[in-house]
Scaffold this motif. Sequence first.
Motif, PDB file in Angstrom:
ATOM      1  N   SER A 108      10.720  33.115  10.663  1.00 37.41           N
ATOM      2  CA  SER A 108      11.761  32.138  11.262  1.00 37.41           C
ATOM      3  C   SER A 108      11.924  32.793  10.053  1.00 37.41           C
ATOM      4  N   GLU A 109      12.595  31.435   9.396  1.00 36.84           N
ATOM      5  CA  GLU A 109      13.618  31.646   8.277  1.00 36.84           C
ATOM      6  C   GLU A 109      12.541  31.770   7.070  1.00 36.84           C
ATOM      7  N   ASP A 110      12.018  31.676   6.324  1.00 37.11           N
ATOM      8  CA  ASP A 110      11.422  31.342   5.498  1.00 37.11           C
ATOM      9  C   ASP A 110       9.867  31.532   5.488  1.00 37.11           C
ATOM     10  N   ALA A 111       9.015  31.744   6.128  1.00 37.94           N
ATOM     11  CA  ALA A 111       7.805  31.910   6.282  1.00 37.94           C
ATOM     12  C   ALA A 111       7.443  33.863   6.365  1.00 37.94           C
ATOM     13  N   VAL A 112       6.558  33.640   5.377  1.00 38.44           N
ATOM     14  CA  VAL A 112       5.859  35.477   4.969  1.00 38.44           C
ATOM     15  C   VAL A 112       4.219  35.387   5.315  1.00 38.44           C
ATOM     16  N   SER A 162       7.229  28.048  14.445  1.00 36.76           N
ATOM     17  CA  SER A 162       7.723  27.582  15.591  1.00 36.76           C
ATOM     18  C   SER A 162       7.773  28.564  17.671  1.00 36.76           C
ATOM     19  N   PRO A 163       7.573  28.754  19.151  1.00 42.50           N
ATOM     20  CA  PRO A 163       7.624  29.207  19.693  1.00 42.50           C
ATOM     21  C   PRO A 163       8.996  30.119  19.196  1.00 42.50           C
ATOM     22  N   ARG A 164       9.237  30.602  20.000  1.00 44.55           N
ATOM     23  CA  ARG A 164      11.053  31.782  20.334  1.00 44.55           C
ATOM     24  C   ARG A 164      11.614  31.651  17.770  1.00 44.55           C
ATOM     25  N   ASP A 165      10.968  31.955  17.446  1.00 46.08           N
ATOM     26  CA  ASP A 165      10.774  32.461  16.048  1.00 46.08           C
ATOM     27  C   ASP A 165      11.547  33.795  16.079  1.00 46.08           C
ATOM     28  N   SER A 166      11.878  34.421  15.274  1.00 48.85           N
ATOM     29  CA  SER A 166      11.969  35.779  15.147  1.00 48.85           C
ATOM     30  C   SER A 166      10.957  36.228  14.135  1.00 48.85           C
TER      31      SER A 166
END
Length: 182
Positions: A108-112, A162-166
Amino acid sequence: MSTPAAVEAVSIDGEHRFSKVPADEITLLAGIGVRGDAHAGVTVQHRSRVAADPTQPNLRQVHLISVELLDELREDGFDVRPGQLGENITTRGIPLLDLPRGALLRISEDAVVRVTGLRNPCGQINDFRSGLLKRVVGYAPDGTVIRRAGVMGIVLAGGVVSPRDSITVELPTGDHHRLEPV
């Protein structure tokens, strides 16, 4: 054309059970794991590891499996859906088992998530589906054990997944080290 790497499904369970429950989203917490999951924590949360040494660091905060493995298992007659093998994140389009130790998964945008090693499946997997252990653990011609039940990781940066997150894979610099069981 290849499929972009993405989250196929997310799952969570606040109790120590074999399977996890599919969810609309999960929240990753840096240094902890999945908020509300039984395996979240700074120190190890897996029962057998807690019994051995409850102070050891938790290198298994997040469990990831590829949907491609689940698809292959279904083709072989095993009805296995996302979350049922205990994974928090089911991925699509990433050869998880080929990643080196230390690879980063930016989700997503934040998680690593930093990949720490391989999941070492136990006999509980046969309690779930008889004969399944032989499909996720095998042997190479040289006798080396091949584990295919996903990878484990730690959360470096939190965020909602979430599902579909890149998912973007970032390989470590320097020498790459094969994944070993953690």
